[in-house]
Write a protein that holds these residues in place. Structure first.
Motif, mmCIF file in Angstrom:
data_model
loop_
_atom_site.group_PDB
_atom_site.id
_atom_site.type_symbol
_atom_site.label_atom_id
_atom_site.label_comp_id
_atom_site.label_asym_id
_atom_site.label_seq_id
_atom_site.Cartn_x
_atom_site.Cartn_y
_atom_site.Cartn_z
ATOM 1 N N PRO A 60 0.841 -1.256 0.080
ATOM 2 C CA PRO A 60 -0.043 0.138 0.129
ATOM 3 C C PRO A 60 0.742 1.605 -0.203
ATOM 4 C CG PRO A 60 -0.325 -1.660 1.703
ATOM 5 C CD PRO A 60 0.731 -2.178 0.657
ATOM 6 N N VAL A 61 1.970 1.415 0.318
ATOM 7 C CA VAL A 61 2.980 2.284 0.569
ATOM 8 C C VAL A 61 3.915 2.396 -1.101
ATOM 9 C CG1 VAL A 61 2.745 3.047 2.272
ATOM 10 C CG2 VAL A 61 4.400 1.188 2.152
ATOM 11 N N ALA A 62 3.444 1.466 -2.175
ATOM 12 C CA ALA A 62 4.226 1.378 -3.425
ATOM 13 C C ALA A 62 4.534 3.141 -3.801
ATOM 14 C CB ALA A 62 3.558 0.706 -3.922
ATOM 15 N N GLU A 63 3.669 3.964 -3.591
ATOM 16 C CA GLU A 63 4.161 5.053 -4.271
ATOM 17 C C GLU A 63 5.104 6.403 -3.296
ATOM 18 O OE1 GLU A 63 2.510 6.233 -7.527
ATOM 19 O OE2 GLU A 63 2.635 3.853 -7.768
ATOM 20 N N THR A 64 4.937 5.547 -1.963
ATOM 21 C CA THR A 64 5.254 6.718 -0.522
ATOM 22 C C THR A 64 6.137 7.054 -0.067
ATOM 23 O OG1 THR A 64 3.451 6.050 0.798
ATOM 24 C CG2 THR A 64 2.987 7.771 -0.121
ATOM 25 N N LEU A 65 6.644 5.339 0.133
ATOM 26 C CA LEU A 65 7.982 4.820 0.887
ATOM 27 C C LEU A 65 9.255 4.811 -0.165
ATOM 28 C CD1 LEU A 65 8.934 3.220 3.242
ATOM 29 C CD2 LEU A 65 8.891 1.263 1.845
ATOM 30 N N PRO A 66 9.200 5.166 -1.298
ATOM 31 C CA PRO A 66 10.338 5.628 -2.313
ATOM 32 C C PRO A 66 10.506 6.679 -2.059
ATOM 33 C CG PRO A 66 9.316 4.201 -3.450
ATOM 34 C CD PRO A 66 8.289 4.216 -2.271
ATOM 35 N N VAL A 67 9.532 7.524 -2.060
ATOM 36 C CA VAL A 67 9.198 9.256 -2.202
ATOM 37 C C VAL A 67 10.023 9.519 -0.934
ATOM 38 C CG1 VAL A 67 8.523 11.074 -1.928
ATOM 39 C CG2 VAL A 67 8.054 9.406 -4.341
ATOM 40 N N GLU A 68 10.286 8.841 0.202
ATOM 41 C CA GLU A 68 10.354 8.908 1.932
ATOM 42 C C GLU A 68 11.571 8.712 2.098
ATOM 43 O OE1 GLU A 68 9.598 8.013 6.235
ATOM 44 O OE2 GLU A 68 8.569 6.584 4.351
ATOM 45 N N VAL A 69 12.453 7.391 1.082
ATOM 46 C CA VAL A 69 13.461 7.085 0.843
ATOM 47 C C VAL A 69 13.982 8.126 0.981
ATOM 48 C CG1 VAL A 69 15.163 5.226 0.388
ATOM 49 C CG2 VAL A 69 12.748 4.453 1.025
ATOM 50 N N GLU A 70 13.945 9.236 -0.874
ATOM 51 C CA GLU A 70 15.038 9.420 -1.581
ATOM 52 C C GLU A 70 14.704 10.828 -0.469
ATOM 53 O OE1 GLU A 70 14.570 11.739 -5.577
ATOM 54 O OE2 GLU A 70 13.125 9.902 -5.374
ATOM 55 N N ASP A 71 13.876 11.475 0.011
ATOM 56 C CA ASP A 71 13.967 11.804 0.863
ATOM 57 C C ASP A 71 14.502 12.526 1.646
ATOM 58 O OD1 ASP A 71 12.136 14.021 -0.612
ATOM 59 O OD2 ASP A 71 10.389 13.707 0.394
ATOM 60 N N LYS A 72 15.162 11.299 2.272
ATOM 61 C CA LYS A 72 16.420 10.727 3.993
ATOM 62 C C LYS A 72 17.245 10.888 3.583
ATOM 63 C CE LYS A 72 13.086 10.048 7.375
ATOM 64 N NZ LYS A 72 13.159 10.296 8.604
ATOM 65 N N VAL A 73 17.723 10.076 1.640
ATOM 66 C CA VAL A 73 19.269 10.130 1.651
ATOM 67 C C VAL A 73 19.359 11.799 1.375
ATOM 68 C CG1 VAL A 73 20.098 9.155 -0.506
ATOM 69 C CG2 VAL A 73 18.625 8.052 1.428
ATOM 70 N N ARG A 74 18.075 12.223 0.582
ATOM 71 C CA ARG A 74 18.570 13.736 -0.431
ATOM 72 C C ARG A 74 19.378 14.280 1.154
ATOM 73 N NH1 ARG A 74 14.880 14.164 -4.637
ATOM 74 N NH2 ARG A 74 16.104 13.905 -6.408
ATOM 75 N N GLY A 75 18.973 14.796 2.569
ATOM 76 C CA GLY A 75 19.081 14.991 3.740
ATOM 77 C C GLY A 75 20.894 15.155 4.152
ATOM 78 N N VAL A 76 21.066 13.328 3.745
ATOM 79 C CA VAL A 76 22.465 13.190 4.090
ATOM 80 C C VAL A 76 23.586 14.616 3.825
ATOM 81 C CG1 VAL A 76 24.484 11.656 4.041
ATOM 82 C CG2 VAL A 76 21.621 11.038 4.498
ATOM 83 N N GLU A 77 24.279 14.685 4.683
ATOM 84 C CA GLU A 77 25.114 16.091 4.205
ATOM 85 C C GLU A 77 26.415 15.161 3.076
ATOM 86 O OE1 GLU A 77 28.494 18.385 6.203
ATOM 87 O OE2 GLU A 77 26.939 18.060 7.672
ATOM 88 N N GLY A 78 26.826 15.851 2.597
ATOM 89 C CA GLY A 78 27.450 15.300 1.158
ATOM 90 C C GLY A 78 26.734 14.547 -0.088
ATOM 91 N N VAL A 79 25.519 14.360 0.055
ATOM 92 C CA VAL A 79 24.471 13.935 -1.059
ATOM 93 C C VAL A 79 24.197 15.153 -1.415
ATOM 94 C CG1 VAL A 79 23.292 12.818 -1.659
ATOM 95 C CG2 VAL A 79 24.042 11.727 0.515
ATOM 96 N N LYS A 80 24.731 14.820 -3.046
ATOM 97 C CA LYS A 80 24.132 15.773 -4.592
ATOM 98 C C LYS A 80 23.270 15.775 -4.612
ATOM 99 C CE LYS A 80 28.349 17.222 -3.689
ATOM 100 N NZ LYS A 80 28.250 18.396 -1.859
ATOM 101 N N SER A 81 22.924 14.022 -5.037
ATOM 102 C CA SER A 81 21.804 13.701 -5.618
ATOM 103 C C SER A 81 21.348 12.411 -5.474
ATOM 104 C CB SER A 81 21.587 14.030 -7.359
ATOM 105 O OG SER A 81 22.346 12.772 -7.693
ATOM 106 N N ALA A 82 20.100 12.208 -5.734
ATOM 107 C CA ALA A 82 19.386 10.718 -5.191
ATOM 108 C C ALA A 82 18.906 10.069 -5.462
ATOM 109 C CB ALA A 82 18.877 10.787 -4.049
ATOM 110 N N LYS A 83 18.434 8.937 -6.343
ATOM 111 C CA LYS A 83 17.639 8.321 -6.629
ATOM 112 C C LYS A 83 17.429 6.878 -6.349
ATOM 113 C CE LYS A 83 17.071 6.688 -11.682
ATOM 114 N NZ LYS A 83 17.676 5.729 -12.588
ATOM 115 N N ILE A 84 15.770 7.210 -6.253
ATOM 116 C CA ILE A 84 15.550 5.222 -5.597
ATOM 117 C C ILE A 84 15.288 4.051 -6.929
ATOM 118 C CG2 ILE A 84 13.845 4.022 -3.996
ATOM 119 C CD1 ILE A 84 15.867 6.238 -2.823
ATOM 120 N N GLU A 85 15.976 3.142 -6.555
ATOM 121 C CA GLU A 85 15.388 1.892 -7.886
ATOM 122 C C GLU A 85 14.995 1.121 -7.416
ATOM 123 O OE1 GLU A 85 17.890 -1.107 -10.837
ATOM 124 O OE2 GLU A 85 18.014 1.309 -11.154
#
Length: 108
Positions: A60-85
């Motif tokens: 049921p979270v197939a649409e929202t979970l990857p977006v949440e993961v991407e947002d969390k990863v993007r927020g890490v210092e040193g990360v310039k871009s993030a992509k979820i596959e």
């Protein structure tokens, strides 16, 4: 600026810490310990690719979970871009969970 191997390792550790704050809403365990994260690739430019799965293609979270993961990863210092596959190969099974997750769910 290119990151050194040590800097990449530090970024990786921080990404894992962030991934451990993302929970599957149906199972009270974080996605990292559940074994939903198959790989985290970090380039020397700070570009991150997270290869992950869901417990089921009909999750049921197939649409929202990857977006949440991407947002969390993007927020890490040193990360310039993030992509979820998202991938379903291999298919997720309970055996992919960490010992900690199995213990928490009473499976040990």
């Amino acid at each position: 600026m290119k990151y050194t191997d040590d800097q990449i390792a530090d970024i990786g550790e921080e990404i894992i810490k962030e991934l451990k704050t993302v929970f599957d809403p149906e199972i009270p365990v974080d996605i990292y310990e559940l074994g939903l994260v198959y790989d985290v690739q970090i380039s020397d430019q700070g570009e991150v690719l997270v290869i992950m799965t869901l417990t089921s293609p009909n999750c049921p979270v197939a649409e929202t979970l990857p977006v949440e993961v991407e947002d969390k990863v993007r927020g890490v210092e040193g990360v310039k871009s993030a992509k979820i596959e998202l991938t379903f190969e291999p298919t997720w099974t309970k055996e992919m969970m960490s010992e900690e997750a199995k213990f928490e769910l009473g499976m040990l």
